[in-house]
Design an enzyme around this catalytic site. Structure first.
Site, mmCIF file in Angstrom:
data_model
loop_
_atom_site.group_PDB
_atom_site.id
_atom_site.type_symbol
_atom_site.label_atom_id
_atom_site.label_comp_id
_atom_site.label_asym_id
_atom_site.label_seq_id
_atom_site.Cartn_x
_atom_site.Cartn_y
_atom_site.Cartn_z
ATOM 1 N N ASP A 40 0.816 -1.220 0.000
ATOM 2 C CA ASP A 40 0.000 0.000 0.000
ATOM 3 C C ASP A 40 0.852 1.274 0.000
ATOM 4 O O ASP A 40 0.328 2.378 0.171
ATOM 5 C CB ASP A 40 -0.971 0.000 1.192
ATOM 6 C CG ASP A 40 -0.248 -0.007 2.520
ATOM 7 O OD1 ASP A 40 1.015 -0.055 2.531
ATOM 8 O OD2 ASP A 40 -0.915 0.018 3.571
ATOM 9 N N ASP A 212 9.021 9.038 24.346
ATOM 10 C CA ASP A 212 8.928 10.325 23.674
ATOM 11 C C ASP A 212 8.806 11.461 24.697
ATOM 12 O O ASP A 212 8.083 11.334 25.691
ATOM 13 C CB ASP A 212 7.676 10.289 22.771
ATOM 14 C CG ASP A 212 7.604 11.453 21.811
ATOM 15 O OD1 ASP A 212 8.546 11.610 21.025
ATOM 16 O OD2 ASP A 212 6.607 12.194 21.850
ATOM 17 N N GLU A 273 13.819 10.378 25.515
ATOM 18 C CA GLU A 273 14.214 11.567 24.752
ATOM 19 C C GLU A 273 14.299 12.713 25.751
ATOM 20 O O GLU A 273 13.277 13.144 26.296
ATOM 21 C CB GLU A 273 13.150 11.863 23.691
ATOM 22 C CG GLU A 273 13.474 13.090 22.879
ATOM 23 C CD GLU A 273 12.293 13.597 22.053
ATOM 24 O OE1 GLU A 273 12.521 14.169 20.999
ATOM 25 O OE2 GLU A 273 11.133 13.434 22.488
#
Ligand code: GLC
Length: 538
Positions: A40, A212, A273
Site C-alpha cells: 500500500d 517520547d 528523549e
C-alpha cells in the site's frame, strides 16, 4: 502473564556478560518508511519482519520502532488514539508478537516507542473531555477557562501558541500540534493507564521502550509564563522553558516505569528523549533507578567542528559518569536532517560514524544512515510534516529524512514495496538507486560495509564502545583513547581529522578507516587526510 523467557543463546550470553543495553548498538526503524510488506506504499510490520536478517547481518543489538499505534496521523504517529492497538496501516498486535519472536530468534531485541506527554485529539479521553468539562477525562488534560487571550505565553514547539480553543471557548494545552493535547500527569488516572500500556506490550515480549518527550509530562501547576521562548537552534531546552519542561515530579514517573520493567525476568529497557541543554540535567534521567538511557542531543546538534565535538563528548561522558550511566550517542534520527547533508559530505558522515561507534556507551543508528543517505529534496506539495505546514513553509520540516528506504537498485520503487504496489507515501528520488542496500552489500568500499565492519569490531575489541575514554583535541584533530575495563591488553585509539589539512598521527596497526584512501601505518605514523577517521590498535 509474565514476559516470555528469552531462549536464544546469543541473547542469553550477552545478558550474562553485562547488562546488554550498556554498550548496545540500537537501530531506529521509521516504521512508515522502512519496508512495505502489503503493497500500500506504507512501511509496516510485515515489511520490517522481512528485513530483519539485514539488521542481524548489520550486527545491531536492538531495533527501536517508531510509533505503531492507532493514530490521528497529525504528527507521524506521535498522536496516539489507542495505546494498545496497532494502526491498520502497520498490521496487527499479532504482527508485533511475530516481530518479537522473529527478532529474538535472530538475537535482536525490540523496543517500541511510547508517547506519554500527549494523546491524539481523537483519543476517547479527549473526545469525552471536550463533550463534558466536568468529566473525569477532562481532568486528564490541561483546560483553562474561556478568555480573550491564551492563558499564558507558552509556545508550541512546532510554532505558534501552545493553546487552542475548544468549540465551547475553553483553552487546551498542546506543546506540539493542536491535534496533540498534553496530558495532565497530576491526575493519577494518567499514570495508572500508562502502567497498563507498558504491561500490555511487555507481556507480549517487547524488550523495552523509547520514551517520547521524557523531559516533559509535568507543567507548572500555576501556569506561569515561561521566561523565554523555544528556539529549535538551541542544543535543547533550558531555563527559558522552565515552566513546561524538566519539572522535578517527572523523575517519579521514570522510577515507577523502571519498577514496572524490573518486575519482568531480565528486566525491560527504557531510553528517554531528554532534549535538555544542560547535560547534568540529562544525566539525572539516567540515575540507577530511572531510565537506562537518556538521549542527549548535543552531539547531534553540533556543527562539523572539532572543538564542538570534543567538548560535547568530554562533557557528556563526565555527566553520565557522575550517575554511573552509559552515554547513549546519536548522530541522526527522524527529527533531524541527515548527516551527509548536515556535515556537507558522505566522507564526513562516514568519519563521524566511526567516531560515534568507538565511544563508550550505546550508539543509536537511524535507518538509512548505514547507506549514507542524504537529506532528500521533497517537493512542497508532497510534504507531510506539521513543522513545515504550521510554519507556512518557513521551516523545511522533517520529511527529507523520512523517505522510504532504497533496498534494491533494479526493482521498481527501489524495492520498498512489492512489485506493482501503490506509490510510496513520500517520493523516493530516482537517483537513490545508487544507494540501494543490495548494491552496497556486495561492495567492500560501501558505507554499509563500513558500518558492518565497525559494529563487528565492537564485539571483537572490548575497548570499543564500552571501555574508558580519554578525549584530547589538537587543533582540528580529536584523539579518543579507549581502554577496556577488564582484560584487553591493547587499547584502541580513534582519530578524527575535522580540519582541511592532512596530519600525521602516531599508529602501529590500522583496524579500520572511514575512507579507502587511508594507507597502513609506516614507521609508526599514519597520514590522516581531512574529514577522515581511523581506529588504530597497538
Ligand atoms: C518527539 C519526536 C517527534 C515528535 C514529538 C512530538 O520529539 O521525536 O518526532 O514530533 O516528539 O511527539
Amino acid at each position: 502473564m509474565t514476559a516470555q523467557p528469552i531462549e536464544d543463546t546469543r541473547l542469553a550470553q550477552r545478558g550474562a556478560r553485562d547488562a546488554w543495553w550498556r554498550d548496545a548498538v540500537v537501530y531506529q526503524v521509521y516504521l512508515r518508511s522502512f519496508a512495505d510488506g502489503n503493497g500500500d506504499g506504507v512501511g509496516d510490520f510485515a515489511g520490517l519482519r522481512s528485513r530483519l536478517p539485514y539488521l542481524a547481518e548489520l550486527g545491531v543489538d536492538a531495533v527501536w520502532v517508531t510509533p505503531h499505534y492507532v493514530s490521528g496521523g497529525a504528527d507521524g504517529g506521535y498522536d496516539v488514539i489507542d495505546y494498545t492497538a496497532v494502526d491498520p496501516d502497520y498490521g496487527t498486535v499479532a504482527d508485533v508478537r511475530a516481530l518479537v519472536e522473529d527478532a529474538h530468534a535472530l538475537g535482536l531485541r525490540v523496543l517500541l516507542d511510547i508517547v506519554p506527554n500527549h494523546t491524539s485529539d481523537r483519543h476517547p479521553w479527549f473526545r469525552r473531555a471536550l463533550a463534558d468539562p466536568d468529566s473525569p477525562e477532562a481532568a486528564r488534560y490541561h483546560f483553562r477557562p474561556a478568555s480573550e487571550n491564551p492563558p499564558n505565553n507558552w509556545q508550541s514547539m512546532f510554532g505558534g501558541s501552545a493553546w487552542s480553543r475548544t468549540p465551547d471557548g475553553r483553552w487546551y494545552l498542546h506543546l506540539f500540534t493542536p491535534q496533540q493535547p498534553d496530558l495532565n500527569w497530576a491526575d493519577p488516572q494518567v499514570a495508572d493507564d500508562f502502567d497498563r500500556t507498558l504491561r500490555f506490550w511487555f507481556d507480549l515480549g517487547v524488550d523495552g521502550f523509547r520514551v517520547d518527550v521524557a523531559y516533559g509530562l509535568f507543567k507548572d501547576p500555576e501556569y506561569r509564563d515561561n521566561p523565554g521562548i523555544y528556539s529549535p537552534t538551541l542544543f535543547g531546552h533550558g531555563p527559558e522553558q522552565a515552566m513546561t519542561t524538566n519539572q522535578p515530579q517527572v523523575h517519579d514517573v521514570w522510577r515507577r516505569w523502571r519498577a514496572v520493567g524490573d518486575s519482568y525476568e531480565g528486566g525491560k529497557m527504557l531510553v528517554g528523549e531528554v532534549s535538555l541543554a544542560d547535560l547534568d540535567e540529562v544525566g539525572r534521567y539516567a540515575r540507577p533507578d530511572e531510565l537506562h538511557h537518556a538521549f542527549q542531543f548535543r552531539l547531534l546538534k553540533s556543527d562539523w567542528d572539532a572543538r564542538a565535538f570534543a567538548d560535547t563528548i568530554g562533557e557528556a561522558l563526565a555527566a553520565f559518569d557522575r550517575v554511573g550511566a552509559p552515554a547513549p550517542w546519536v548522530l541522526g534520527n527522524h527529527d533531524k536532517a541527515r548527516q551527509v547533508t548536515r556535515y556537507g559530505s558522505l566522507r564526513r558522515a562516514r568519519a563521524a560514524a566511526l567516531l560515534m561507534l568507538a565511544l563508550p556507551g550505546s550508539a543509536y543508528l537511524y535507518a538509512g544512515e548505514e547507506l549514507g543517505l542524504p537529506e532528500a529534496d521533497v517537493p512542497d506539495a508532497d510534504r507531510r510534516d506539521p513543522i513545515f505546514l504550521r510554519s507556512g513553509g518557513k521551516r523545511a520540516g522533517r520529511d527529507g529524512c523520512r523517505i522510504p528506504m532504497p533496498w534494491e537498485a533494479l526493482a521498481p520503487g527501489l524495492g520498498f514495496s512489492p512489485a506493482g504496489s501503490a506509490e510510496p507515501w513520500l517520493p523516493v528520488p530516482a537517483e537513490w538507486a545508487r544507494h540501494a542496500a543490495d548494491l552496497q552489500a556486495t561492495d567492500p568500499g560501501s558505507t554499509l560495509s563500513l558500518y558492518r565492519r565497525a559494529i563487528a569490531l565492537r564485539s571483537l575489541h572490548p575497548a570499543l564502545g564500552s571501555g574508558l575514554a580519554s578525549v584530547t583535541r589538537t587543533g582540528d584533530v580529536i584523539r579518543v583513547d579507549l581502554l577496556a575495563r577488564h582484560d584487553d591488553p591493547a587499547p584502541v585509539t580513534c582519530w578524527i581529522n575535522m580540519g582541511s589539512a592532512a596530519v600525521e598521527v602516531p599508529a602501529h596497526r590500522l583496524l579500520l578507516a572511514s575512507s579507502p584512501d587511508v594507507t597502513d601505518p609506516a614507521g609508526g605514523t599514519l597520514t590522516l587526510a581531512p574529514d577522515t577517521a581511523v581506529w588504530t590498535h597497538g
